[in-house]
Design an enzyme around this catalytic site. Structure first.
Site, short mmCIF file in Angstrom:
data_model
loop_
_atom_site.label_atom_id
_atom_site.label_comp_id
_atom_site.label_asym_id
_atom_site.label_seq_id
_atom_site.Cartn_x
_atom_site.Cartn_y
_atom_site.Cartn_z
N HIS A 1 0.82 -1.21 0.00
CA HIS A 1 0.00 0.00 0.00
C HIS A 1 0.86 1.27 0.00
CE1 HIS A 1 -3.41 -2.58 0.50
NE2 HIS A 1 -3.09 -2.93 1.72
N ASP B 1 -5.28 -8.16 -2.90
CA ASP B 1 -5.56 -7.93 -1.48
C ASP B 1 -6.84 -8.62 -1.01
OD1 ASP B 1 -5.55 -7.00 1.10
OD2 ASP B 1 -5.37 -4.89 0.58
#
Length: 454
Positions: free
Chosen positions: A269, A320
Site C-alpha cells: 500500500h 488484497d
C-alpha cells in the site's frame, strides 16, 4: 520440453513478430527465436504474465458482504475490519482450501502467473492451535497444487493488537503468534513447500508496525534470510497517527530509519507517504505493492504514483481483499486514480512508452522482484510466465505494439485472455482453467455452506 509460437510477442528486446519459445522441463525459457516458422502451439499475442503480489485468499468469499451501511455514521477501513473478523471465525481448513483454489484459478484466468499469499490465518477459532501448526498453510499449498499457480508463501507474524502492545482479541486471535510460535510455523511451512515445483518459494512477513514490536520485526527479517519480506505500511491515516504517536515518526520513515530496506522488501500500500518518503522508498530498491481495487474499496486514498515512478520506483500489483480478480481492472484503476488526482490524461506515460506499456512492464518486473521469482520478462533463463491475448477480440483488431497493451488495460479484461502459463505449466487454455469445473463446484458448495453459518 514445450514450444510456443506467437504471431506478435513482447520480449526483452521489444515487440517482434513470429516469435518461438522453447521451454524446458524446469519451466524456464531455453531459447527465444524471432522470425520463426509456426509450430503446433500457436497464439496471437504473447506478453509476460505478472505475479499477483498481495492476497488474503480467504477474503475472496467475503465479496459483496461489506457494502451496506454499518452502525457508524461514517464507514471506513476499520468498520470493514470488524466485519472481516466476524467472518473469519466461521472458516474451516476445508473452506480455506476451496476458496483459495477458486481464487487462484480466477487469478490465472485473469492473466496472473503467480501469487504472493500474505498468509495470516493460522489457528482455529479463539486461537486454538491445530495439531499441525502449519495446517492452514498446507491448505494454501493444496490449492496451489490444484491450480498450478506459482506461489510465494508469506507466513505472517501478527503478535499484538496495536502499537501499545495490547493483546489480540476476537477474530484476531486466529492470526496470532509470538516469536517462538512464528519460527515453528515458518519452519513447518518451509518443509511443506518442498512438495511444490522449484519456482515456488517461501518468504516472511510482518502484518504491520501496529501488529509487531520492533524486536519481533527484527525476528521476521532474520527468518527471511535472503528471501522476500513483505509488510503492510502506511495504508490508512489512522495507522499513520498511531505509529507517529508511539514512535515519534511516520511508519515509512520509521521503517527506513530502523531497517535496511532494500530489494528484498515489498511495502504493501504505502498510500500515506510524504514527498520525502516517496522519493526515499523509490531510491531504496524496494517494491511497493499496490492494490488499487482494494485501496479504492476501503477508501485508503491515492498512491503518489507519478512522483514515485518519476523517481524510478518499482511497483507490483496485488488484489488484497480479492473482491474483484482482474489484472486489467487493477491497472486501469491505478491509471484512473492518477488522472483524477492530477486532472490530466495519460499521467503515467513516458516519451517512449504508453500508459499500458508502463503498467504491464512495471507490474511484471516488480511482481517478479517482490515474489523472489525469476520472471518478469520473456528472455532466456527466465521462468515461462506467459500471457496470450486474442488478436481477434473486437478491441484488439488491427492493433500493434504498445496499443495492444493500452487496449487490454483500458478496454478489456480476461475476455481477451486465451492462454496462461506459470513457469511453463499451461493452466489456462481457450480462456478457461483446465480444472475449472471441479474447482468451481467445490467453491460453490463451500459458499452455500458459509452463507448458512454466517
Amino acid at each position: 520440453m514445450a514450444t510456443v509460437w506467437a504471431k506478435h510477442a513482447l520480449i526483452d528486446t521489444g515487440w517482434h513478430d513470429n516469435v518461438m519459445l522453447d521451454i524446458g522441463a524446469d519451466g524456464r525459457i531455453l531459447s527465444v527465436s524471432v522470425g520463426a516458422k509456426p509450430c503446433e502451439k500457436q497464439v496471437d499475442i504473447l506478453v509476460s504474465a505478472p505475479a499477483n503480489t498481495h492476497s488474503h485468499a480467504f477474503q475472496r468469499a467475503m465479496a459483496g458482504l461489506s457494502e451496506a451501511r454499518g452502525p457508524h455514521a461514517h464507514d471506513s477501513f476499520w468498520t470493514w475490519r470488524d466485519i472481516m473478523y466476524r467472518f473469519v471465525d466461521v472458516l474451516t481448513p476445508d473452506d480455506v482450501q476451496a476458496i483459495a483454489a477458486f481464487l487462484y484459478m480466477e487469478m490465472l484466468e485473469a492473466g496472473f502467473a503467480a501469487v504472493a499469499e500474505f498468509h495470516y490465518l493460522h489457528h482455529g477459532v479463539g486461537g486454538q492451535a491445530y495439531n499441525n501448526v502449519a495446517e492452514m498453510a498446507s491448505r494454501i499449498i493444496g490449492a496451489v497444487n490444484q491450480t498450478g499457480i506459482g506461489l510465494t508463501l508469506l507466513p505472517v507474524l501478527y503478535a499484538q493488537g496495536g502499537c501499545d502492545g495490547r493483546a489480540l482479541a476476537g477474530g484476531q486471535m486466529r492470526f496470532g503468534n509470538d516469536i517462538d510460535g512464528y519460527a515453528k510455523l515458518h519452519a513447518q511451512s518451509a518443509k511443506l513447500m518442498t512438495a511444490l515445483p522449484d519456482d515456488c518459494v517461501i518468504g516472511a512477513s510482518a502484518h504491520s508496525l501496529r501488529a509487531v514490536s520492533s524486536q519481533q520485526l527484527e525476528c521476521v527479517t532474520n527468518v527471511a534470510y535472503d528471501a522476500p519480506i513483505h509488510i503492510h505500511i502506511a495504508e490508512q491515516d489512522g495507522e499513520v497517527a498511531e505509529v507517529l504517536a508511539y514512535t515519534g515518526k511516520r511508519p515509512v520513515q520509521w521503517l527506513l530509519d530502523n531497517h535496511a530496506v532494500d530489494a528484498r522488501w515489498c511495502l504493501i500500500h504505502a498510500t500515506q507517504m510524504t514527498q520525502g518518503e516517496t522519493i526515499a522508498v523509490a531510491k531504496s530498491g524496494a517494491v511497493v505493492g499496490l492494490c488499487p481495487i482494494t485501496e479504492s474499496s476501503l477508501g485508503d486514498g491515492i498512491f503518489p504514483a507519478r512522483e514515485y515512478f518519476g523517481a524510478g520506483g518499482a511497483f507490483s500489483i496485488g488484489s488484497d481483499s480479492n473482491i474483484r480478480i482482474s489484472l486489467a481492472d487493477e491497472l486501469r484503476t491505478l491509471a484512473y486514480s492518477q488522472r483524477l488526482q492530477h486532472k490530466e490524461r495519460a499521467v503515467l506515460a513516458t516519451d517512449q512508452r504508453s500508459v499500458g506499456r508502463v503498467l504491464m512492464d512495471g507490474a511484471a518486473r516488480g511482481g517478479a522482484q517482490a515474489c523472489g521469482r525469476d520472471s518478469g520478462v520473456i528472455a532466456v533463463g527466465q521462468y515461462a510466465d506467459l500471457l496470450a491475448l486474442d488478436a481477434h477480440h473486437s478491441d484488439l483488431l488491427g492493433k500493434s505494439g504498445d496499443t495492444i497493451l493500452d487496449s487490454f488495460v483500458f478496454c478489456g479484461a480476461q475476455n481477451m485472455v486465451t492462454d496462461v502459463w506459470s513457469a511453463g505449466r499451461h493452466m489456462v487454455r481457450d480462456g478457461q482453467h483446465i480444472h475449472y469445473a471441479d474447482i468451481k463446484a467445490a467453491y460453490n458448495n463451500t459458499i452455500l455452506s458459509l452463507m448458512e453459518r454466517l
